[in-house]
Design a protein around this motif. Sequence first.
Motif, mmCIF file in Angstrom:
data_model
loop_
_atom_site.group_PDB
_atom_site.id
_atom_site.type_symbol
_atom_site.label_atom_id
_atom_site.label_comp_id
_atom_site.label_asym_id
_atom_site.label_seq_id
_atom_site.Cartn_x
_atom_site.Cartn_y
_atom_site.Cartn_z
ATOM 1 N N ASN A 40 -2.200 -10.764 47.309
ATOM 2 C CA ASN A 40 -2.187 -9.331 47.039
ATOM 3 C C ASN A 40 -3.126 -9.011 45.788
ATOM 4 O O ASN A 40 -4.170 -8.148 46.227
ATOM 5 N N ALA A 41 -3.443 -9.709 44.965
ATOM 6 C CA ALA A 41 -4.694 -9.766 44.112
ATOM 7 C C ALA A 41 -6.027 -9.934 44.731
ATOM 8 O O ALA A 41 -7.191 -9.179 44.455
ATOM 9 N N LEU A 42 -6.111 -10.859 45.603
ATOM 10 C CA LEU A 42 -7.190 -11.096 46.630
ATOM 11 C C LEU A 42 -7.635 -9.819 47.472
ATOM 12 O O LEU A 42 -9.032 -9.605 47.336
ATOM 13 N N ILE A 43 -6.658 -9.489 47.797
ATOM 14 C CA ILE A 43 -6.734 -8.184 48.958
ATOM 15 C C ILE A 43 -7.288 -7.045 48.139
ATOM 16 O O ILE A 43 -8.168 -6.275 48.572
ATOM 17 N N GLN A 44 -6.496 -6.629 47.136
ATOM 18 C CA GLN A 44 -6.947 -5.628 46.151
ATOM 19 C C GLN A 44 -8.288 -5.608 45.426
ATOM 20 O O GLN A 44 -8.904 -4.729 45.511
ATOM 21 N N ASN A 45 -8.306 -6.839 45.248
ATOM 22 C CA ASN A 45 -9.824 -6.875 44.386
ATOM 23 C C ASN A 45 -11.128 -6.737 45.431
ATOM 24 O O ASN A 45 -11.955 -6.196 45.178
ATOM 25 N N ALA A 46 -10.869 -7.254 46.776
ATOM 26 C CA ALA A 46 -11.866 -7.005 47.715
ATOM 27 C C ALA A 46 -12.140 -5.400 48.313
ATOM 28 O O ALA A 46 -13.117 -5.118 48.561
ATOM 29 N N PHE A 47 -10.716 -4.798 47.924
ATOM 30 C CA PHE A 47 -10.854 -3.564 48.517
ATOM 31 C C PHE A 47 -11.558 -2.507 47.309
ATOM 32 O O PHE A 47 -12.394 -2.064 47.518
ATOM 33 N N ASP A 48 -11.394 -2.988 45.993
ATOM 34 C CA ASP A 48 -12.033 -2.295 44.840
ATOM 35 C C ASP A 48 -13.734 -2.833 45.163
ATOM 36 O O ASP A 48 -14.379 -1.796 44.777
ATOM 37 N N TYR A 49 -13.971 -3.834 45.657
ATOM 38 C CA TYR A 49 -15.247 -4.220 45.661
ATOM 39 C C TYR A 49 -16.116 -3.283 47.002
ATOM 40 O O TYR A 49 -17.143 -2.954 46.655
ATOM 41 N N ASN A 50 -15.219 -3.295 47.887
ATOM 42 C CA ASN A 50 -15.758 -2.297 48.916
ATOM 43 C C ASN A 50 -15.832 -0.784 48.848
ATOM 44 O O ASN A 50 -15.941 0.073 49.707
ATOM 45 N N ASN A 51 -14.866 -0.424 47.798
ATOM 46 C CA ASN A 51 -14.601 1.206 47.520
ATOM 47 C C ASN A 51 -14.810 1.570 46.261
ATOM 48 O O ASN A 51 -13.830 1.160 45.267
ATOM 49 N N ASP A 52 -16.015 1.885 45.847
ATOM 50 C CA ASP A 52 -16.276 2.259 44.389
ATOM 51 C C ASP A 52 -15.467 3.339 43.781
ATOM 52 O O ASP A 52 -15.197 4.411 44.483
ATOM 53 N N ILE A 53 -15.519 3.290 42.571
ATOM 54 C CA ILE A 53 -15.175 4.472 41.792
ATOM 55 C C ILE A 53 -16.410 5.668 42.021
ATOM 56 O O ILE A 53 -17.610 5.160 41.887
ATOM 57 N N ILE A 54 -16.013 6.749 42.357
ATOM 58 C CA ILE A 54 -17.337 7.718 42.697
ATOM 59 C C ILE A 54 -16.925 8.859 41.404
ATOM 60 O O ILE A 54 -16.046 8.919 40.779
ATOM 61 N N PHE A 55 -18.186 9.487 41.265
ATOM 62 C CA PHE A 55 -18.140 10.539 40.154
ATOM 63 C C PHE A 55 -18.790 12.009 40.955
ATOM 64 O O PHE A 55 -19.454 11.913 41.981
ATOM 65 N N VAL A 56 -18.420 12.905 40.356
ATOM 66 C CA VAL A 56 -19.003 14.157 40.587
ATOM 67 C C VAL A 56 -19.502 14.978 39.086
ATOM 68 O O VAL A 56 -18.892 14.624 38.125
ATOM 69 N N SER A 57 -20.354 15.634 39.231
ATOM 70 C CA SER A 57 -20.880 16.286 38.084
ATOM 71 C C SER A 57 -19.934 17.635 37.951
ATOM 72 O O SER A 57 -19.480 18.306 39.102
ATOM 73 N N GLY A 58 -19.371 18.183 36.771
ATOM 74 C CA GLY A 58 -18.611 19.237 36.566
ATOM 75 C C GLY A 58 -19.367 20.105 35.447
ATOM 76 O O GLY A 58 -20.429 19.949 35.115
ATOM 77 N N SER A 59 -18.462 20.856 35.121
ATOM 78 C CA SER A 59 -18.753 22.094 34.304
ATOM 79 C C SER A 59 -17.601 22.678 33.401
ATOM 80 O O SER A 59 -16.373 22.153 33.768
ATOM 81 N N LYS A 60 -18.122 23.276 32.285
ATOM 82 C CA LYS A 60 -17.048 23.660 31.258
ATOM 83 C C LYS A 60 -16.249 24.844 31.890
ATOM 84 O O LYS A 60 -16.680 26.003 32.046
ATOM 85 N N HIS A 61 -14.878 24.761 32.068
ATOM 86 C CA HIS A 61 -13.837 26.015 32.633
ATOM 87 C C HIS A 61 -12.706 25.756 32.213
ATOM 88 O O HIS A 61 -12.190 24.494 31.787
ATOM 89 N N ASN A 62 -11.840 26.711 32.430
ATOM 90 C CA ASN A 62 -10.290 26.732 32.208
ATOM 91 C C ASN A 62 -9.887 25.954 33.639
ATOM 92 O O ASN A 62 -10.558 26.200 34.632
ATOM 93 N N GLY A 63 -8.606 25.399 33.616
ATOM 94 C CA GLY A 63 -8.261 24.879 34.762
ATOM 95 C C GLY A 63 -6.731 24.271 34.698
ATOM 96 O O GLY A 63 -6.144 25.021 33.584
ATOM 97 N N THR A 64 -6.067 24.379 35.706
ATOM 98 C CA THR A 64 -4.551 24.157 35.902
ATOM 99 C C THR A 64 -4.198 22.624 35.407
ATOM 100 O O THR A 64 -2.751 22.297 35.407
ATOM 101 N N ILE A 65 -5.049 21.715 35.678
ATOM 102 C CA ILE A 65 -4.644 20.117 35.543
ATOM 103 C C ILE A 65 -5.368 19.591 34.527
ATOM 104 O O ILE A 65 -6.460 20.177 34.157
ATOM 105 N N PRO A 66 -4.800 18.580 33.989
ATOM 106 C CA PRO A 66 -5.413 18.004 32.583
ATOM 107 C C PRO A 66 -6.731 17.219 32.923
ATOM 108 O O PRO A 66 -6.993 17.045 34.216
#
Length: 947
Positions: free
Chosen positions: A824-850
């Motif tokens: 399980n750890a091996l497969i999850q580890n390889a998944f993480d390697y092939n699926n990066d954390i991604i980012f997007v640029s945001g802006s300052k505003h009110n919202g409904t989720i934390p």
Amino acid sequence: MMSINFDKLDILKDKGTGYWADRILSQIRYATKISIVNDGKYDSLIDDTIQFLHEKQIEEGNLTIKAAQQAESMLKELSETAKGFQMMCVAHAHIDMNWLWGYAETVAITLDTFKTILNLMKEYPDFKFSQSQAAVYKIVEEFNPKMLEEIKLRVKEGRWEVTASTWVETDKNMPNGESLARHVLYTKRYLSKLLDLEPDLLQLDFEPDTFGHNENVPEILAKGGVKYYYHCRGSEEHNIYRWQAPSGSSVLSYREPLGYSASIDGDIALIVPEFCTRHGINSMLKVYGVGDHGGGPTRRDLERLLEMNHWPVFPTIKFSTFGEFFRMLDGIGKKLPVVEKEINFVFTGCYTTQARIKLANRISEAKLYNAEAYSALSTVFTDGIYPEDNYRKAWERVLFNHFHDILPGSGVIETREYAMGQFQQVLAAANTGISLATRNIASQIDTSTLPEDHTDNRDSKSEGAGVGFAIYDYGVPQAERGKGKNRIIHFFNPSSHERSEPVEVVIWDWPGDKMRIEVIDVIGKEVKHQLIEGKSQQLHPAGKFWGHEYMRLLLNVKVPPYGYSTYLLKEHATEDIKVEIPTYQRVEKIDEYILENNYIRVVMDTHNASIISMTDKKTGNELIDAKRSTGIFRLIEEDDYKGMTAWQIGRYINIYNLNCDVKIKNAFINKNQLRQWISYRILFRSSRLDVTVSLDSNSTRLNFDVECDWQEIAQIGKFIPQLNFHMPFAYRCKDYKYDIPFGAIIRKGMDMDVPANSWGLGLPEEEGHSAVAVITNTKYGFRGVNDSMSISLIRSSYDPDPYPDNGIHRFKFAVELVNPFDNNALIQNAFDYNNDIIFVSGSKHNGTIPASGSFFTLESGSVMVSSVKMSEESNKKGLIIRVYETNGLNTQAVFSFINNVSLAYCIDLNENRLENEKVFVDGKLVRFDVNASSVSSIYIEFYKNIF
């Protein structure tokens, strides 16, 4: 009992010509097989008949019609026994998708072949035809809808059998488990609607030419309602057997003993008596029709079958279907041998050849997983839009490229060009989906409490900068949406567990002082960062991109599972600046290339940049054998004597260590930083290899980022060049473990390439010893043998494509300290390697989720999530989650969601409800049992959002 004089029979065969000679000799040969299974009962009669014909041939100088008819009459005693066996003759046209030709030719082959079949059906009322592959029906629908209507009529009559359970006749080793599941899902949905068929009637997976079969194929097929499997390659054992997956699921399987593309001649019956007697049946399958380039059965085939059925000493011949044959085999199902293993290996060069196509497949699979997951979460929890048509079309493109001559790389230039064009379409759909989904979520995140930016932004040019920047490296769009000195960045985690790791971000046109950068989380806590300098940017080395400037940062972020987090980059206030005293080189030190953190210590040779030591700091175990040219790139010359160089890896003639004449490009070695690295260049023959070896502060993974300008060309009759990476271990390996679709497998050491979805490792003989895994992002060919692991990176075969891989290749792999026994750890580890954390640029505003949150979490269970998506039925607004059990143990999967669950039930791979499998709901928790090594899917609906 006497023996038959086969010498005289051979003489007759050489002397006899014409219809009647062929007819009587075919019957005599068949009669000899009848006699064998009857303990020689008819030997005397057969020998008398041969003697009679021999004498007549000598007397008359030829085999006359009259003599042949007399001989046939002599054998009449065998007729009832002969006719007791039946040949179920199934017509088929094997149509290779884009094998030695381009897509336009594939379309022509399909339409012209089917026109021939439909014409023959008008003339021969008993003639039946069977055709696989959803893709060919898609061709008919798109290019000749009138023909489609005629095919639908023949399907209704029962004369045109649809044998497709996969989009194409697919490779079964390299596509991941979710891809193989999608073959069944999309094929059954498409064909049942197109041809007005009940999905349950599509029960056969017809894969005649597939180059090997992973051991979870029966599990995938059974969960998709497929009962039967037909194949030719990968085994030399049983012809009829029950193939059972580790989960216990099974399919009735038939390995073709005769071949799947054949014409009809007098020898078709020779195998029938022995085959039927051995298996306790009275009928045998005969597949006929011109194949590979289509064509199908000919008029001659049909006429011969009709005529042969009247031969008195020949099997009963019937125009039939695969379905009829397999339903007959159901009757002996309980007596069949059970096979519990993978059906491999054949054509192992296909795990490496045409590296670009393989890159396209791995990246497409990862991209579509992320796109569907983010879009589904955005739709269900933040009122986003799920682009189901775009994803379905993208999947169809991916599935088409799984054809057993496309993904394996055994095609021509046009094959590759079409595949890579399809890949671009998939990237466009997936990237757009990811971007829309994550930006929709970001638009609803409340960022109003983050510090104000008082910069005068009238001269800002950052907004909109960076369009298209990340696509070069198969990233997601990173257009800047912020301005001024305060930049909001949202990170998204596609994994089922929290991830805390350095993530590289790009900031555009930032007007502040780089020496005063500060990054904080949403509660104001400072986050460690690192400005990346010295690492080359192939296209944009000066930090400039189409009128804009950028800087690259590593941020040590923490992101919850299937969730997001928010960070703020800003400039330190003046009073917070810490004055740094300039440092100068005062003494010269010995060169040392040591990458080290709290977990591992890696030593690289200062002369050639090879890895000479890798130490597990917790146990003190040395992982690398420095005496065996450790951690190196190799140029291998393969012997091409076998031919079929795209398909087959030849024996290694010469092995050259490429880690010599190494030019160090730059090095940043500081274990107090988030990342340290060494970059070097190797020039060899006509090629160039640029390598960056890096280690992150909180990781046991040594990363290799590689760019290779591969200009090696095969020397026909001499050798095939191959680029290879080799890692000898400092411990003895009893076996080797690899990931396969929906699981992992242990194999003995073999001095040959074997397939893996992304990783391989050596299992230590010594209990408790540390182990090393080699993980890849685009490679499939591994070789675990002699206490080492190597990966085949690029190889220059020359047929059928003379120059398959010349040019620039960019890929990654890693060498990592792992627990080799926790799948399980091996497969999850390889998944993480092939699926990066991604980012997007945001802006300052009110919202409904934390500012930080998780939409759902896997709380417990030894399962891996393979898909998060919406239902294929547009009227169903819930979430589908598919998991597979990884550790070979019965488990219970427990998920916790952000909202209360209103409905949950199990579904099969076709997304049909399973009434006999229970799901337990308790508020936001969902629990369901998952059997060992099995695949399970659930459908979930939620009460109204309660953020």
